[in-house]
Motif scaffolding. Structure first.
Motif, PDB file in Angstrom:
ATOM      1  N   LYS A   1      -7.652   0.682  -7.993  1.00  0.00           N
ATOM      2  CA  LYS A   1      -7.384   2.029  -8.472  1.00  0.00           C
ATOM      3  C   LYS A   1      -7.734   2.217  -9.950  1.00  0.00           C
ATOM      4  O   LYS A   1      -7.545   3.300 -10.509  1.00  0.00           O
ATOM      5  CB  LYS A   1      -5.897   2.358  -8.282  1.00  0.00           C
TER       6      LYS A   1
ATOM      7  N   CYS B   1      -6.465   0.437 -12.662  1.00  0.00           N
ATOM      8  CA  CYS B   1      -5.343   0.267 -13.585  1.00  0.00           C
ATOM      9  C   CYS B   1      -5.473  -1.010 -14.406  1.00  0.00           C
ATOM     10  O   CYS B   1      -6.191  -1.950 -14.030  1.00  0.00           O
ATOM     11  CB  CYS B   1      -4.022   0.230 -12.812  1.00  0.00           C
TER      12      CYS B   1
ATOM     13  N   TYR C   1       0.810  -1.210   0.000  1.00  0.00           N
ATOM     14  CA  TYR C   1       0.000   0.000   0.000  1.00  0.00           C
ATOM     15  C   TYR C   1       0.848   1.267   0.000  1.00  0.00           C
ATOM     16  O   TYR C   1       0.647   2.173  -0.826  1.00  0.00           O
ATOM     17  CB  TYR C   1      -0.920  -0.008   1.220  1.00  0.00           C
TER      18      TYR C   1
ATOM     19  N   GLU D   1       1.426   4.270  -2.746  1.00  0.00           N
ATOM     20  CA  GLU D   1       0.972   5.614  -2.402  1.00  0.00           C
ATOM     21  C   GLU D   1       2.099   6.638  -2.520  1.00  0.00           C
ATOM     22  O   GLU D   1       1.893   7.741  -3.031  1.00  0.00           O
ATOM     23  CB  GLU D   1       0.412   5.626  -0.972  1.00  0.00           C
TER      24      GLU D   1
ATOM     25  N   ARG E   1      -2.685   6.185 -11.265  1.00  0.00           N
ATOM     26  CA  ARG E   1      -3.801   6.929 -11.838  1.00  0.00           C
ATOM     27  C   ARG E   1      -4.656   5.985 -12.685  1.00  0.00           C
ATOM     28  O   ARG E   1      -4.134   5.082 -13.346  1.00  0.00           O
ATOM     29  CB  ARG E   1      -3.284   8.082 -12.696  1.00  0.00           C
ATOM     30  N   LYS E   2      -5.941   6.181 -12.638  1.00  0.00           N
ATOM     31  CA  LYS E   2      -6.880   5.328 -13.372  1.00  0.00           C
ATOM     32  C   LYS E   2      -6.494   5.252 -14.840  1.00  0.00           C
ATOM     33  O   LYS E   2      -6.173   6.254 -15.471  1.00  0.00           O
ATOM     34  CB  LYS E   2      -8.295   5.878 -13.237  1.00  0.00           C
TER      35      LYS E   2
END
Length: 331
Positions: free
Chosen positions: A167, A169, A132, A136, A142-143
């Motif tokens: 997220k 991806c 995680y 981060e 990013r999508k």
């Protein structure tokens, strides 16, 4: 009878069982402020190999003739510490011993309200935190981006893959067998996979499975796989160097392609990650991981070996890729 496992020899290349030794020791007697712990689960992790070398690193090396330590789940058997009672379960960095005493500092109480105790060595432990927090702080997903993950069926990699999907991806996983590739696709919804053991040209395989290029690479293996990924990265790519299991047993410093030219041309970031550098964010990360686990968005795998006597073998088998998910020894 109490037992412990010590480091007998500093391994040359891949560790062998002869590098470890079991010793019979006395059961400890606790004093005021101490607790007596009985080991329930032991975490074995690739990074422990680095601690078996007598060299400076981010964590002190193991000492010869001294017990090895890692993250352990233990039960409180006796207590002279007001903060703990018999029957409590805790997790923390502890020695490979059946019984040991402790002051209670740096131990965290755990329960089975959210998951079994063993999960606190994996998805709800440093493994989950690593996945995680690395994404981060360095990955910044990013999508719509392409996330490539090596060691994708392993403890950290399988969680990284799932966070990538959460997220939004496109996620591609690299693993060491067709069965592992099928598993991460079916259980974790990974979009595509590469069996590196059957791949002659990793650069071309990555290009095929990541037709839009690689935006974020989560690296658990290093070596030639990293070399191949660098040939496929996009502008402003982020490369997370979390592990390098492919070179942990090398007896000499390996050399390979120079990455600086590619990094400059692509304005790319390649950065090492140590979870211990981000302790201030542990609570935030644990809350999010717990929510995803409770909602069913996050799943996990464990490979459990039974018996204290099998702890060295469980550790050594990591370098053969025998595990799916987190490797744990149950006592």
């Amino acid at each position: 009878m109490n037992k412990q496992i010590i480091l007998k020899n500093r391994p040359k290349g891949k560790p062998e069982t002869s590098d470890f030794e079991f010793q019979n020791i006395d059961e400890p007697k606790i004093d005021a402020g101490e607790i007596l712990l009985k080991t329930k689960y032991i975490s074995v992790d690739p990074y422990l190999r680095g601690r078996m070398r007598d060299e400076e690193s981010y964590i002190p090396p193991f000492q010869l003739e001294k017990p090895i330590s890692s993250m352990v789940v233990a039960e409180v058997k006796d207590s002279q510490n007001k903060n703990f009672i018999p029957g409590d379960h805790v997790v923390g960095m502890l020695d490979w011993k059946l019984l040991q005493k402790n002051s209670g500092k740096n131990l965290r109480k755990i329960s089975t309200d959210l998951a079994p105790f063993s999960a606190y060595l994996g998805v709800l432990g440093l493994t989950g935190l690593t996945a995680y927090l690395a994404l981060e702080t360095i990955g910044k997903l990013r999508k719509g981006e392409t996330l490539l993950v090596s060691g994708a069926a392993g403890a950290v990699g399988s969680i990284v893959c799932q966070i990538g999907k959460i997220k939004g991806c496109h996620v591609v996983g690299i693993a060491g067998s067709d069965e592992k590739i099928q598993h991460i696709q079916e259980k974790f919804n990974v979009d595509n996979g590469i069996n590196y053991k059957k791949t002659e040209n990793m650069k071309d395989a990555i290009s095929e499975k990541c037709p839009e290029g690689v935006d974020v690479y989560f690296d658990n293996v290093g070596g030639e796989t990293l070399d191949a990924v660098l040939q496929n990265i996009n502008k402003a790519a982020r490369i997370i160097n979390c592990g390098a299991i492919s070179i942990y047993n090398e007896t000499e410093v390996p050399t390979g392609p120079r990455p600086e030219g590619i990094l400059i041309k692509k304005s790319a970031l390649m950065q090492g990650f140590l979870v211990r550098d981000h302790e201030s964010k542990y609570a935030e990360a644990m809350t999010q991981l717990g929510e995803w686990l409770k909602s069913g968005k996050l799943k996990y795998d464990e490979t459990i070996k039974n018996g204290f006597e099998n702890t060295p073998d469980a550790f050594i088998s990591l370098f053969d890729g025998d595990n799916i998910g987190k490797m744990i020894v149950e006592i």
